[in-house]
Design an enzyme around this catalytic site. Structure first.
Site, short mmCIF file in Angstrom:
data_model
loop_
_atom_site.label_atom_id
_atom_site.label_comp_id
_atom_site.label_asym_id
_atom_site.label_seq_id
_atom_site.Cartn_x
_atom_site.Cartn_y
_atom_site.Cartn_z
N LYS A 156 0.81 -1.22 0.00
CA LYS A 156 0.00 0.00 0.00
C LYS A 156 0.84 1.27 0.00
O LYS A 156 0.34 2.34 -0.35
CB LYS A 156 -0.97 0.01 1.19
CG LYS A 156 -2.04 -1.04 1.02
CD LYS A 156 -3.25 -0.77 1.86
CE LYS A 156 -4.26 -1.87 1.56
NZ LYS A 156 -5.62 -1.53 1.73
N LYS A 160 -4.97 -9.15 -6.14
CA LYS A 160 -6.27 -9.43 -5.51
C LYS A 160 -7.28 -8.34 -5.88
O LYS A 160 -6.90 -7.19 -6.10
CB LYS A 160 -6.13 -9.59 -4.01
CG LYS A 160 -6.26 -8.31 -3.21
CD LYS A 160 -6.41 -8.58 -1.73
CE LYS A 160 -6.57 -7.26 -0.98
NZ LYS A 160 -7.94 -6.76 -0.90
N LYS A 213 -11.19 -2.99 -3.23
CA LYS A 213 -12.16 -1.92 -3.43
C LYS A 213 -11.50 -0.57 -3.67
O LYS A 213 -12.15 0.38 -4.09
CB LYS A 213 -13.15 -1.88 -2.27
CG LYS A 213 -12.58 -1.63 -0.90
CD LYS A 213 -13.73 -1.43 0.07
CE LYS A 213 -13.72 -2.36 1.25
NZ LYS A 213 -12.59 -2.11 2.16
P1 ATP Z 1 -8.53 -2.10 0.59
O1 ATP Z 1 -7.96 -2.20 -0.77
O2 ATP Z 1 -8.96 -0.71 0.96
O3 ATP Z 1 -7.66 -2.71 1.64
P2 ATP Z 1 -10.17 -4.46 0.63
O4 ATP Z 1 -11.06 -4.82 -0.51
O5 ATP Z 1 -8.92 -5.24 0.87
O6 ATP Z 1 -9.89 -2.90 0.53
P3 ATP Z 1 -10.71 -4.62 3.49
O7 ATP Z 1 -11.70 -3.81 4.23
O8 ATP Z 1 -9.27 -4.34 3.66
O9 ATP Z 1 -11.09 -4.53 1.94
O10 ATP Z 1 -10.96 -6.16 3.80
C1 ATP Z 1 -12.16 -6.67 4.34
C2 ATP Z 1 -12.16 -8.18 4.33
O11 ATP Z 1 -12.25 -8.66 2.96
C3 ATP Z 1 -10.85 -8.81 4.86
O12 ATP Z 1 -11.21 -9.98 5.59
C4 ATP Z 1 -10.10 -9.19 3.63
O13 ATP Z 1 -9.20 -10.24 3.85
C5 ATP Z 1 -11.22 -9.59 2.69
N1 ATP Z 1 -10.84 -9.42 1.28
C6 ATP Z 1 -10.41 -8.28 0.71
N2 ATP Z 1 -10.15 -8.47 -0.58
C7 ATP Z 1 -10.44 -9.78 -0.84
C8 ATP Z 1 -10.37 -10.61 -2.02
N3 ATP Z 1 -9.97 -10.10 -3.17
N4 ATP Z 1 -10.74 -11.90 -1.93
C9 ATP Z 1 -11.15 -12.42 -0.75
N5 ATP Z 1 -11.23 -11.71 0.40
C10 ATP Z 1 -10.88 -10.40 0.36
MG MG Z 2 -7.59 -4.68 2.50
#
Ligand code: ATP
Ligand code: MG
Length: 328
Positions: A111, A192, A195
């Site tokens: 990040k 991965k 969002k």
């Molecule tokens: P950011 O990029 O802002 O970190 P994010 O999509 O990773 O956003 P988080 O709020 O960090 O979202 O994660 C929330 C939950 O979703 C965590 O348990 C994380 O492991 C899971 N998660 C995030 N991305 C994925 C993915 N691509 N596949 C499966 N699980 C995911």
């Molecule tokens: Mg995340």
């Protein structure tokens, strides 16, 4: 019955990756366990975010939690910043952690890459996450595979605290599913799905309209082989779509490979899109009923009160252990 804690950041809209990797498990675990599901807004301010956007996202995520099946009668659903003990314990655990171990966190490395200014909050964020989990004596933490390292750090910090002071924290364990724990980006299937991806074509948001979903899946990166076959290494795009399809429709990947034998990617992708639309449509409907409702506020108020009670008791124990008390 065990205690569960997990959270999602209200940064951007929740993706299909968050849904499959985290939220679906939240729903499954709530029946058998004492679950706390948090909207971790203090984690959202580790990067620049507009205040109104943050407020809207927080409400939207709460509505999506419930629309996806979280039941406030079974789970405690609350907003992190409303329970002050999170930030307080976060600070105490920051003081217990070392620069070196935080520097080793791969998520921090990812990040902060290419940024001129890296916020200190982004650096210490895993200690706040440790506080979130330890405050509730959570034994199980359902997360996607990217959070494994942060749970290991949480365990290290709990252990360190318990041996330096006295037995205060329970050891949490991650719950990471064998499939669906890492849904990949639609445009770069080696990364991965996230969002905060700058290209919205890389992810499906849980609130994307059916036609947007169809377009995004249609343009998802695949390969030139033209055979619907699971091979994560050589065919990451097709494998990702197969995994999504399999998990949402409850059909094994083997059966899907057989079903699409001899058919082209166009037919396969059209069906993947319909499976996603069918999963998300009822959730979106319920979301729209909830988003401006008083019901939503009542659920969050109730969640905050319950979480507050548990968290403040734990915080008092930690303060006592650390000597954060006036001598009388
Ligand atoms: P950011 O990029 O802002 O970190 P994010 O999509 O990773 O956003 P988080 O709020 O960090 O979202 O994660 C929330 C939950 O979703 C965590 O348990 C994380 O492991 C899971 N998660 C995030 N991305 C994925 C993915 N691509 N596949 C499966 N699980 C995911
Ligand atoms: Mg995340």
């Amino acid at each position: 019955m065990k205690t569960i804690f997990s959270g999602i950041k209200p940064t951007g809209t929740v993706t299909l990756g968050n849904y499959i990797g985290a939220m679906k498990h939240f729903v499954n675990l709530q029946d058998e366990h004492d679950a706390y599901y948090c909207i971790v807004d203090l984690h959202s301010i580790t990067v620049d975010i507009d205040r109104v956007e943050l407020m809207n996202n927080t409400r939207a995520l709460a509505a999506l939690y419930i629309a996806s099946g979280l039941n406030p009668e079974k789970s405690t659903i609350f907003v992190q910043s409303e329970v002050k003990a999170h930030a307080q314990l976060g600070w105490m655990l920051t003081c217990l952690s070392g620069m070196g171990e935080l520097e080793r966190m791969t998520q921090y490395k990812d990040k902060s890459q290419g940024k001129d200014r890296i916020g200190a909050g982004l650096f210490v964020y895993p200690t706040l996450m440790a506080a979130d989990i330890l405050l509730y004596d959570a034994e199980l933490v359902p997360v996607g595979d990217d959070q494994k390292q942060h749970i290991e750090l949480t365990r290290d910090l709990a252990q360190r605290f318990n041996s330096r002071y006295y037995e205060t924290f329970k050891m949490p364990e991650p719950v990471i599913a064998e499939t669906g724990a890492r849904i990949m980006s639609l445009t770069s299937p080696d990364k991965k799905m996230s969002k905060t991806d700058t290209n919205p074509k890389g992810y499906i948001s849980m609130l994307d309209a059916p036609d947007v979903i169809r377009k995004k899946i249609k343009s998802a990166v695949t390969d030139s082989e033209g055979i619907v076959r699971f091979d994560r290494e050589n065919k990451p795009g097709v494998s990702n779509l197969l995994e999504i399809y399999s998990l949402l429709a409850g059909i094994s990947i083997k059966d899907l490979e057989a079903k699409y034998d001899g058919l082209n990617y166009g037919v396969f992708k059209a069906d993947v899109a319909e499976v996603i639309v069918a999963e998300l449509e009822p959730i979106q409907q319920r979301y729209h009923e909830l988003i401006d409702s008083e019901e939503l506020d009542l659920i969050l108020d109730q969640g905050r009160d319950k979480a507050e009670l548990v968290a403040s008791r734990k915080l008092a124990k930690v303060e006592k252990a650390m000597g954060l008390q006036r001598k009388r």
